[in-house]
Design an enzyme around this catalytic site. Structure first.
Site: not given
Ligand code: UDP
Length: 324
Positions: A32, A52, A73, A117, A141, A170, A207, A284
């Site tokens: 997109n 999608i 992806f 992930t 996420y 990562n 962070f 995190d």
């Protein structure tokens, strides 16, 4: 093979599309262009612009193109944003993908490689993290990716959809030939952020400097996008077998701290990088390091470009010499 690459104009997807094209596969890219760039693709690759979640375009593509395998992806990928806007993540990373899977089944396309992930694991109970490690995502996420993993497991059982789920640690670096790299205007990940701050004389935030790690900053396992793409190519070969459902980590088996990344960038640029220690970022985990034994065993893959210095050098070259 005829491969549909969703998100194929994006950071990892565009390198994948180019490599498949170079290897004489028939590549169809669907993107997109929310973050991806058409310029990242070889001109002769078939390209469809769209979302999608759009069943009409999906149907057109599958009708015209006789797709044999899908590499998925296209996704929202920022931990921090997902905490602020979970709706966006569940819609894009879960709900919309149901349309893609439905269209695949309608056209009897049953081979799927999914970019998942390390964020599915949450706070690690042991290191390095293997695929048996309990999953317990600590941000939307990671939850959204895990939900799609569960959906795929059910589709495999019910509909014989063959799947390889690749849990990236990562993703970092840029194409070794300098053709493709990270494209976001607002930089989202540590290495591009530090390079961008360096270029514009801005201070980089660390962070959290109070994590339970040697130097107090978070530790991550950085994996070069060239290695990720190679793992996908091997996964595609593996999927030529029948009745496959595998979950496989993609990482380097080693961790680097935020402070170490900054120090390497400082050495490569030849200048001190200004930093400021800020509070921890929500969502995190202190350390994420992959065991990549399964990828080695099942796919015959091993990372060859993921030395952190090589990753940062390639990112540096791309940052100051980008092609688009
Ligand atoms: N990070 C940081 N400063 C930044 C960006 C990131 O200290 O400006 C840290 C972040 O908290 C994490 C690590 O760098 O510990 C990698 O973050 P990134 O967003 O690149 O990837 P993630 O691990 O969240 O997928």
């Amino acid at each position: 093979m005829k491969v549909l690459v969703t998100g194929g104009a994006g950071y990892v997807g565009s390198l994948m599309s180019s490599k498949l094209h170079d290897a004489q596969h028939d590549v169809v890219v669907f993107d997109n262009l929310s973050t991806g760039k058409k310029k990242a693709l070889p001109k002769s690759v078939t390209f469809y612009e769209g979302d999608i979640g759009d069943e009409k375009i999906l149907n057109d593509i599958f009708q015209k193109e006789s797709i044999e395998i899908v590499m998925h992806f296209a996704a929202k990928i920022q931990v921090g944003e997902s905490v602020r806007k979970p709706d966006l993540y569940y819609r894009n990373n879960v709900a919309k993908v149901l349309h893609l899977l439905k269209t695949m089944l309608q056209h009897n396309c049953k081979k799927f490689i999914f970019s998942s992930t390390a964020a599915v694991y949450g706070e690690p109970q042991y290191l390095p993290i293997d695929e048996q490690h309990p999953v317990n995502p600590i941000n939307p996420y990671g939850s959204s990716k895990l939900m799609l993993e569960s959906i795929l497991a059910d589709y495999h059982k019910a509909f014989n959809m063959d799947c390889i789920i690749l849990r990236y640690f990562n993703a970092a670096g840029a194409a070794i030939d300098g053709s493709v790299g990270e494209v976001q205007i607002k930089k989202q990940n540590l290495i591009p952020i530090v390079l961008d701050n360096f270029e514009h004389n801005r201070t980089t935030s660390i962070f959290g400097a109070d994590w339970n790690t040697e130097d107090g900053s978070c530790i991550r396992d950085y994996i070069h996008i060239e290695d990720i793409v190679e793992a996908h190519a091997k996964a595609m070969e593996y999927l030529s077998r029948k009745n496959i459902f595998e979950i496989i980590n993609l990482g380097s088996n080693s961790g680097v701290s935020v402070k170490e990344v900054i120090s390497i960038i400082s050495k490569i640029t030849g200048r001190k990088i200004d930093t400021k220690e800020n509070p921890r970022r929500r969502g995190d985990a202190a350390q994420l390091i992959a065991s990549n034994e399964k990828a080695k065993r099942i796919l015959g893959w091993k990372p060859v470009n993921s030395n952190i210095k090589d990753i940062i050098r390639s990112a540096y070259r791309w940052h100051f010499n980008r092609k688009y």
